[in-house]
Write a protein that holds these residues in place. Structure first.
Motif, PDB file in Angstrom:
ATOM      1  N   TRP A 110       0.831  -1.207   0.000  1.00  0.00           N
ATOM      2  CA  TRP A 110       0.000   0.000   0.000  1.00  0.00           C
ATOM      3  C   TRP A 110       0.860   1.250   0.000  1.00  0.00           C
ATOM      4  O   TRP A 110       1.823   1.372   0.749  1.00  0.00           O
ATOM      5  CB  TRP A 110      -0.910   0.009   1.223  1.00  0.00           C
ATOM      6  N   ALA A 162      -3.393   4.554  -3.406  1.00  0.00           N
ATOM      7  CA  ALA A 162      -4.325   4.021  -2.410  1.00  0.00           C
ATOM      8  C   ALA A 162      -5.641   3.565  -3.030  1.00  0.00           C
ATOM      9  O   ALA A 162      -6.240   2.574  -2.598  1.00  0.00           O
ATOM     10  CB  ALA A 162      -4.592   5.069  -1.329  1.00  0.00           C
ATOM     11  N   PHE A 163      -6.104   4.269  -4.047  1.00  0.00           N
ATOM     12  CA  PHE A 163      -7.404   3.953  -4.635  1.00  0.00           C
ATOM     13  C   PHE A 163      -7.280   3.394  -6.054  1.00  0.00           C
ATOM     14  O   PHE A 163      -8.120   3.659  -6.902  1.00  0.00           O
ATOM     15  CB  PHE A 163      -8.307   5.188  -4.607  1.00  0.00           C
ATOM     16  N   ASN A 190      -5.361  -2.303  -3.872  1.00  0.00           N
ATOM     17  CA  ASN A 190      -5.495  -1.504  -2.647  1.00  0.00           C
ATOM     18  C   ASN A 190      -6.790  -0.698  -2.601  1.00  0.00           C
ATOM     19  O   ASN A 190      -7.130  -0.131  -1.557  1.00  0.00           O
ATOM     20  CB  ASN A 190      -4.312  -0.530  -2.518  1.00  0.00           C
ATOM     21  N   SER A 210      -8.647   0.612   0.879  1.00  0.00           N
ATOM     22  CA  SER A 210      -8.679   2.047   1.164  1.00  0.00           C
ATOM     23  C   SER A 210     -10.115   2.546   1.272  1.00  0.00           C
ATOM     24  O   SER A 210     -10.440   3.356   2.153  1.00  0.00           O
ATOM     25  CB  SER A 210      -7.943   2.816   0.066  1.00  0.00           C
TER      26      SER A 210
END
Length: 277
Positions: free
Chosen positions: A78, A83-84, A88, A92
């Motif tokens: 991560w 994150a998005f 992941n 998240s």
């Protein structure tokens, strides 16, 4: 006789929770209605309905175990900048949405318990009915949305969905119905919306159960043994029914169910209030 009655109530409460958790008709609202009819006070019914989400949380964890393991395996990789995206994204989404849920849901919970302790059973039932109807309105509105092909959830999605999920601490507002409808409004296809909604239910259910146990120092209204039996029953019934009911949800317009149950609760709760008065 009381012990046998408590045993029956605990098992039936677990069955109700195990089934209605997967339907967008407010498991908490319908379970609260059932518990009130079983002569449990409105505030204790609200708290017990939240606590019993632990059982169906276990069911959802087992059902989505492969996706959960995949998300956990991606955690060491991560990074904030990604994150998005990729593996992941779901992790998240769940983490951010849970924070948003806590910020909105905690003050609403304490306010709802205070109000419930002051309301008669009839008024509380009627209030649940009104919220069920509002859930139905939201679900109906979401059917008119033009769906796009959304892939990874975004930070904005997580904040919005988590905030609306916080409102579902009120009995009568369906957690799955609200979160799924909001995801549909955010242009997700129905299968993706249901999947994200139920993955989000896992930490939310754990948090709800922990909240009740910590703030109340136990399980209000019932013994620890009966609460454990109800949780176990809801876990078994929930795991046995989740696949079937998920398929049903994709085919049946549950806003009709919300309108019907909500209308009955409003009429029934108002009638109880008049009789008591």
């Amino acid at each position: 006789m009381n012990e046998y009655w408590d045993l029956i109530v605990a098992i039936l409460a677990g069955v109700v929770q195990g089934i209605v958790e997967w339907l967008p008709v407010s498991s908490q609202g319908n379970l609260s209605l059932f518990l009130i009819l079983m002569d449990i006070s409105p505030d204790h019914a609200l708290q017990l309905a939240l606590f019993l989400q632990l059982g169906t949380t276990l069911s959802a964890t087992l059902y989505y175990r492969d996706e959960i393991l995949e998300s956990l395996e991606a955690v060491p990789q991560w990074r904030p900048q990604s994150a998005f995206t990729g593996p992941n994204a779901v992790t998240s989404f769940v983490v951010v949405a849970c924070f948003a849920t806590g910020l909105i849901g905690l003050p609403i919970y304490f306010l709802a318990v205070d109000i419930a302790s002051e309301l008669s059973g009839g008024l509380f039932i009627a209030a649940i009915g009104v919220l069920l109807v509002l859930t139905g309105v939201l679900e109906l509105a979401s059917k008119s949305v033009d769906l796009a092909e959304r892939e990874d959830p975004t930070f904005r999605d997580a904040v919005i969905v988590g905030g609306f999920q916080g409102l579902s601490i009120l009995p009568g507002i369906s957690r799955s119905g609200v979160t799924t409808s909001v995801l549909l409004f955010r242009s997700y296809q129905a299968p993706s919306a249901f999947r994200l909604s139920f993955l989000l239910s896992i930490p939310t259910g754990i948090g709800a159960g922990a909240l009740i146990f910590v703030t109340e120092g136990g399980i209000p209204g019932v013994s620890l043994e009966m609460a454990a039996l109800a949780v176990l029953t809801s876990a078994v019934v929930g795991y046995a029914t989740i696949g079937i009911l998920m398929r049903i949800v994709e085919r049946i317009p549950f806003w009709i169910v919300c309108f019907g149950l909500g209308g009955l609760a409003i009429v029934g709760g108002g009638g109880v209030t008049l009789l008591v008065a």
